[in-house]
Design a protein around this motif. Sequence first.
Motif, PDB file in Angstrom:
ATOM      1  N   ILE A  26       9.309   2.682  32.966  1.00 51.00           N
ATOM      2  CA  ILE A  26       8.699   1.623  33.757  1.00 51.00           C
ATOM      3  C   ILE A  26       9.749   0.992  34.674  1.00 51.00           C
ATOM      4  O   ILE A  26      10.945   1.090  34.418  1.00 51.00           O
ATOM      5  CB  ILE A  26       8.068   0.512  32.884  1.00 51.00           C
ATOM      6  N   THR A  27       9.259   0.352  35.729  1.00 49.55           N
ATOM      7  CA  THR A  27      10.150  -0.405  36.603  1.00 49.55           C
ATOM      8  C   THR A  27      10.394  -1.749  35.939  1.00 49.55           C
ATOM      9  O   THR A  27       9.641  -2.709  36.129  1.00 49.55           O
ATOM     10  CB  THR A  27       9.527  -0.572  37.998  1.00 49.55           C
ATOM     11  N   PHE A  28      11.464  -1.790  35.123  1.00 49.38           N
ATOM     12  CA  PHE A  28      11.699  -2.944  34.258  1.00 49.38           C
ATOM     13  C   PHE A  28      11.917  -4.219  35.074  1.00 49.38           C
ATOM     14  O   PHE A  28      11.473  -5.289  34.683  1.00 49.38           O
ATOM     15  CB  PHE A  28      12.906  -2.671  33.362  1.00 49.38           C
ATOM     16  N   SER A  29      12.570  -4.120  36.197  1.00 49.22           N
ATOM     17  CA  SER A  29      12.952  -5.312  36.960  1.00 49.22           C
ATOM     18  C   SER A  29      11.746  -6.139  37.393  1.00 49.22           C
ATOM     19  O   SER A  29      11.847  -7.355  37.542  1.00 49.22           O
ATOM     20  CB  SER A  29      13.777  -4.912  38.176  1.00 49.22           C
ATOM     21  N   SER A  30      10.617  -5.508  37.605  1.00 44.01           N
ATOM     22  CA  SER A  30       9.432  -6.236  38.067  1.00 44.01           C
ATOM     23  C   SER A  30       8.388  -6.429  36.964  1.00 44.01           C
ATOM     24  O   SER A  30       7.320  -6.988  37.212  1.00 44.01           O
ATOM     25  CB  SER A  30       8.783  -5.503  39.246  1.00 44.01           C
ATOM     26  N   ALA A  31       8.701  -6.005  35.763  1.00 45.15           N
ATOM     27  CA  ALA A  31       7.718  -6.052  34.683  1.00 45.15           C
ATOM     28  C   ALA A  31       7.633  -7.439  34.053  1.00 45.15           C
ATOM     29  O   ALA A  31       8.637  -8.135  33.917  1.00 45.15           O
ATOM     30  CB  ALA A  31       8.083  -5.032  33.607  1.00 45.15           C
ATOM     31  N   ARG A 103       4.902   4.951  40.574  1.00 49.06           N
ATOM     32  CA  ARG A 103       3.578   4.435  40.896  1.00 49.06           C
ATOM     33  C   ARG A 103       3.685   3.002  41.395  1.00 49.06           C
ATOM     34  O   ARG A 103       4.644   2.294  41.110  1.00 49.06           O
ATOM     35  CB  ARG A 103       2.656   4.510  39.671  1.00 49.06           C
ATOM     36  N   SER A 104       2.654   2.563  42.114  1.00 52.52           N
ATOM     37  CA  SER A 104       2.699   1.224  42.702  1.00 52.52           C
ATOM     38  C   SER A 104       1.747   0.254  42.025  1.00 52.52           C
ATOM     39  O   SER A 104       1.773  -0.938  42.313  1.00 52.52           O
ATOM     40  CB  SER A 104       2.384   1.299  44.201  1.00 52.52           C
ATOM     41  N   ASN A 105       0.898   0.744  41.125  1.00 52.05           N
ATOM     42  CA  ASN A 105      -0.034  -0.152  40.449  1.00 52.05           C
ATOM     43  C   ASN A 105       0.508  -0.514  39.076  1.00 52.05           C
ATOM     44  O   ASN A 105       1.196   0.275  38.428  1.00 52.05           O
ATOM     45  CB  ASN A 105      -1.405   0.505  40.297  1.00 52.05           C
ATOM     46  N   ARG A 106       0.208  -1.727  38.613  1.00 52.24           N
ATOM     47  CA  ARG A 106       0.674  -2.191  37.303  1.00 52.24           C
ATOM     48  C   ARG A 106      -0.371  -1.888  36.239  1.00 52.24           C
ATOM     49  O   ARG A 106      -1.570  -2.037  36.473  1.00 52.24           O
ATOM     50  CB  ARG A 106       0.972  -3.690  37.346  1.00 52.24           C
ATOM     51  N   SER A 107       0.113  -1.499  35.097  1.00 51.74           N
ATOM     52  CA  SER A 107      -0.753  -1.218  33.947  1.00 51.74           C
ATOM     53  C   SER A 107      -0.142  -1.847  32.708  1.00 51.74           C
ATOM     54  O   SER A 107       1.020  -2.240  32.698  1.00 51.74           O
ATOM     55  CB  SER A 107      -0.902   0.292  33.743  1.00 51.74           C
TER      56      SER A 107
END
Length: 120
Positions: A26-31, A103-107
């Motif tokens: 995952i993109t941790f920085s924006s999570a 990916r650009s959508n959050r789940s």
Amino acid sequence: VQLQASGGGLVQAGGSLRLSCATSGITFSSATMNWFRQAPGKQREMVATITSNLKEDYADSVKGRFTISRDAVKRTVNLEMNSLKPEDTAVYYCNALAMRWGRSNRSNYWGQGTQVTVSS
């Protein structure tokens, strides 16, 4: 995506435990990272949350006793639990509202859970 929680165990009331959740994929920085818990016979409830800009929030039942933190280098989220009570006994789950790599959508993503048991 993997969320690997660790650090649970058996502790006496008044004691402390530190949970950790290692993430990958995952993109941790924006999570937004969260800890949930589920006690036997009860619904899963959110315990603590920390956003990408380090805003924290807690369930009323744990305010002043639990502290959530995140480490951007290690890509982990931690939950420091102090003054534990028997009612804190539950399976604790790491959760991420995040973008999967590429990916650009959050789940929503969930870890496998770690058992915390507080004896009286």
